[in-house]
Structures are given as C-alpha cells and as structure tokens.
Design an enzyme around this catalytic site. Structure first.
Site, PDB file in Angstrom:
ATOM      1  N   CYS A   1       0.800  -1.231   0.000  1.00  0.00           N
ATOM      2  CA  CYS A   1       0.000   0.000   0.000  1.00  0.00           C
ATOM      3  C   CYS A   1       0.835   1.286   0.000  1.00  0.00           C
ATOM      4  CB  CYS A   1      -0.952  -0.004   1.184  1.00  0.00           C
ATOM      5  SG  CYS A   1      -0.176  -0.552   2.704  1.00  0.00           S
TER       6      CYS A   1
ATOM      7  N   ARG B   1       3.362   3.176  12.327  1.00  0.00           N
ATOM      8  CA  ARG B   1       1.909   3.015  12.459  1.00  0.00           C
ATOM      9  C   ARG B   1       1.386   4.136  13.342  1.00  0.00           C
ATOM     10  NH1 ARG B   1      -0.426  -0.128   9.309  1.00  0.00           N
ATOM     11  NH2 ARG B   1       0.633  -2.030   9.959  1.00  0.00           N
TER      12      ARG B   1
ATOM     13  N   HIS C   1      -3.099   6.088   4.596  1.00  0.00           N
ATOM     14  CA  HIS C   1      -1.668   6.161   4.877  1.00  0.00           C
ATOM     15  C   HIS C   1      -1.137   7.506   4.383  1.00  0.00           C
ATOM     16  CE1 HIS C   1      -1.836   2.096   6.038  1.00  0.00           C
ATOM     17  NE2 HIS C   1      -1.086   1.518   5.115  1.00  0.00           N
TER      18      HIS C   1
ATOM     19  N   GLN D   1       1.217   5.314   8.901  1.00  0.00           N
ATOM     20  CA  GLN D   1       0.294   4.323   8.342  1.00  0.00           C
ATOM     21  C   GLN D   1      -0.891   4.026   9.249  1.00  0.00           C
ATOM     22  OE1 GLN D   1       4.082   2.128   6.309  1.00  0.00           O
ATOM     23  NE2 GLN D   1       2.207   0.920   6.286  1.00  0.00           N
TER      24      GLN D   1
HETATM   25  N1  HSE Z   1       1.635  -3.530   5.018  1.00  0.00           N
HETATM   26  C1  HSE Z   1       0.651  -2.499   5.021  1.00  0.00           C
HETATM   27  C2  HSE Z   1       0.447  -1.967   6.394  1.00  0.00           C
HETATM   28  C3  HSE Z   1      -0.652  -3.008   4.484  1.00  0.00           C
HETATM   29  O1  HSE Z   1       0.811  -2.664   7.347  1.00  0.00           O
HETATM   30  O2  HSE Z   1      -0.043  -0.877   6.555  1.00  0.00           O
HETATM   31  C4  HSE Z   1      -0.924  -2.747   3.045  1.00  0.00           C
HETATM   32  O3  HSE Z   1      -0.037  -3.336   2.135  1.00  0.00           O
END
Ligand code: HSE
Length: 374
Positions: free
Chosen positions: A136, A271, A278, A163
C-alpha cells in the site's frame, strides 16, 4: 462471457473491491463466482446480477480451475496454500492477488495501472498470467510522485510513513477504536471532576495505557494516543520488511530490473492512529535542478487522481489529511518546497486511501486490463 472467481470478497479489501466493481458497472462484463473457505454450498450474497447462486469451495482446485480469472483478497496464507497446486494441475487462467506472497516471484507482475499499464499490457501480450497488487505505501508513493518518476528526475527518495490501522487488518482497526474508547472513558470521568488538572488526566490515561487492563491483543502495545515505529518483521539489514518493500517493489513496478539502475528508496515506516489512510513525508533528491513551479506542475498533472495542495497552512490542514481523503481515490500532494539542505532537494507530503489505491483499485484495473485482452 468470461468466468471470474472471487476469493476473500467479504474481508476489508475484498469488500472495498466489490464496491468499486459495482460503482464502475464492471460486474456487467463477466460472470461472477464467489468462493468461500468455510461456507461452500450456501447461498452467495447477491452482489451483482450475473453471478453463480451458490458459494464454491475456495480449496477445491477443480472449481478454481474452471475460472478464466481468479481474484484473491483472501491473504498470503491462502495464496501459499493454493497457488502452486493450482499451477501444478495446469490452471492456465489469470491469478490476480492482493497478498504479498507472490510479488517478488519472477513470473509475477506488480500491478499499478496508472504507473505501469504499458508494462502490464506487454506482460499480458507475452502470456504472463500472475498479477499482484503492490504494498500500500509503495503504490501510494508512486501515485503521488508519478510525475517525477515519469520524467526520470528522481536520484533517490526517502519516505517517512504514517500508516493507518487498516493496513494491519480489520481486527486492528477495531482494536484502535476500543483503545480510543478506553482512553476516552477514563479521561471523561476524570475531567468531570474540576479538581483534576490536565496533568492528572495525562498521568491517569498513561497509567491505563501501560496497564494490563488496556486492550492490545492485536497491536501488543498502545496505538491510540501513541504510535508504533515498526511495521512487519525485521530484515537482516535492520530495516523492517515494510521499509524494505519500498525500494524492491517500486523498482519492480517501474520496470527497473536487471541491469537497469535501481532508484534508492528508504525510510522509516510508522503506524499511527489513523483509520484507513496512509500518509508519507518525502525527501526527494532530484538528479538536476528543476524550478519549484515545474516540479508542482509535473506532480499535479501526472495522472487523473493526484492533485497538488498549495503550501499554505489552511488548505494543508483541511485537505492534506486522512480524514479528508478517506473513502476517496484522491491523492493530494502538498508541502512541496525546496529544502534548505540543497537546491536539488524537494520536500513533499502525501495522503492516500490504503484500501482503495493501496489495495483494491489496482486489482480492479488489472481485472479490466485482462478482460480487455481476452
Ligand atoms: N503492510 C501495510 C500496512 C498493508 O501494514 O499498513 C498494506 O499493504
């Protein structure tokens, strides 16, 4: 009419894909079959007019092989279980997958039509049958900086990501909301008593977040009112896998493979407590000096979804945010300016819906590309 089988159509990415197919009237162009890992034989939900009435078994290689095209949003474990057996028994249809398992395989092409539609078309013409949606953050970065990649202006780029919880899955999104509720309830109780100052509230909420009582089965740590500067497993070089994907996948999507120069891309993936968008902050090193007006034009005109946001506080704080972009295909890019560190260094910031451009939409476009070829 071609037969298209959908696996994992009820999950988060699958549901967004179904909605996009419905909105764009794509369902009219093929016969749909829905596969389930647990409910085969039961009635399929009515998602379109031209569909098989009953759910098929997602592990039945024979039913899967009857399809001209399979589209899977079921996840990596499913792909690992089914794909090679399907190929081994001679499945010659197309396999379009949202999971990452096959992405770096030689026979697989990573699909992001606005960026590499011509390469995908060539791959189809040459008989390739396996197409996989990209990570993503990688897809969203490429959509945002498409204009600069297209002009070959990028020497290297760093992407520092912010994210959303959705990237970790539906249960994680729910957990974030439950954490927010726990924090909100504690704060609400304390603030109802005027004798508590804000630092008393802060201490109590922090104690709660660090306690066993705090819900963290999925993330293992608090995300609400905090952040997590690590996504996915550790690679040997100290990157997280999410960070490693940026350079590996972006260059594969752009066709920079074999002897071609790989554009260095690296950064830190974080995150944060957003729900489904994102965001990323870019430092872009250009390989020559380009004036800022041209840079803004190149970025803003690269594809139908990207748009530039003037580098002013008002529009940036209203339009360049996960809240504004959520549920839309818009890719706003803002904070575009030359950086103090040198004339060839450009700053930028972008937001994109990870369930749409980060997952479902490249698959929908790939399905259409394949159907046009058949
Ligand atoms: N790996 C991504 C995430 C999810 O953890 O946000 C979408 O590919």
């Amino acid at each position: 009419m071609k037969n298209v089988g959908f696996i994992g159509y009820r999950g988060m990415v699958g549901s967004v894909l179904m909605e996009r197919l419905r909105l764009e009237n794509d369902f009219l162009d093929f016969k749909s079959h829905f596969f389930s890992t647990s409910k085969q034989g039961q009635e399929a939900p009515e998602l379109c007019q031209n569909q098989e009435k009953l759910l098929l078994n997602a592990f039945d290689l024979s039913s899967l092989s009857d399809m001209d095209i399979l589209v899977s949003c079921q996840g990596g474990a499913y792909t690992n279980k089914v794909y090679s057996d399907l190929k081994a028994r001679g499945f010659n249809g197309y396999f379009i997958d949202a999971a990452s398992s096959l992405r770096m395989n030689e026979e697989a092409h990573i699909c992001l039509d606005p960026l590499n539609g011509d390469l995908l078309q060539q791959a189809i013409d040459k008989g390739s049958k396996t197409f996989v949606g990209g990570n993503c953050t990688v897809s969203l970065m490429l959509m945002a900086l498409h204009g600069l990649f297209k002009e070959g202006l990028i020497d290297w780029v760093t992407s520092m990501t912010y994210q959303a919880a959705s990237g970790a899955g539906a249960r994680n999104m729910q957990e974030l909301l439950m954490q927010m509720r726990q924090v909100g309830e504690r704060a609400h109780t304390l603030m109802a008593d005027n004798s508590n100052g804000i630092l008393d509230v802060d201490k109590s909420v922090t104690d709660l977040m660090l306690s066993e009582e705090f819900i963290k089965d999925q993330f293992k740590v608090p995300l609400a009112c905090s952040l997590i500067p690590w996504i996915d497993e550790k690679m040997k070089n100290g990157q997280s896998r999410e960070e490693w994907k940026a350079m590996a996948e972006a260059n594969k999507i752009l066709g920079n493979i074999g002897p071609k120069r790989q554009i260095p891309i690296d950064g830190t993936c974080v995150r944060i407590g957003a729900l489904r968008c994102h965001s990323q902050a870019f430092t872009i090193k250009l390989n020559k000096s380009v004036d800022i007006k041209t840079i803004i034009e190149l970025i803003g005109n690269a594809n139908a979804w990207v748009r530039t946001i003037p580098n002013v506080k008002g529009l940036t704080t209203t339009d360049l945010t996960p809240t504004k972009v959520s549920g839309t295909l818009s890719i706003p890019v803002g904070r575009i300016r030359k950086m103090n560190i040198g004339n060839n260094f450009v700053n930028g910031f972008s937001v994109g819906d990870q369930l749409l451009w980060g997952a479902a939409e490249p698959l929908r476009m790939m399905l259409n590309l394949v159907l046009r070829h058949m």
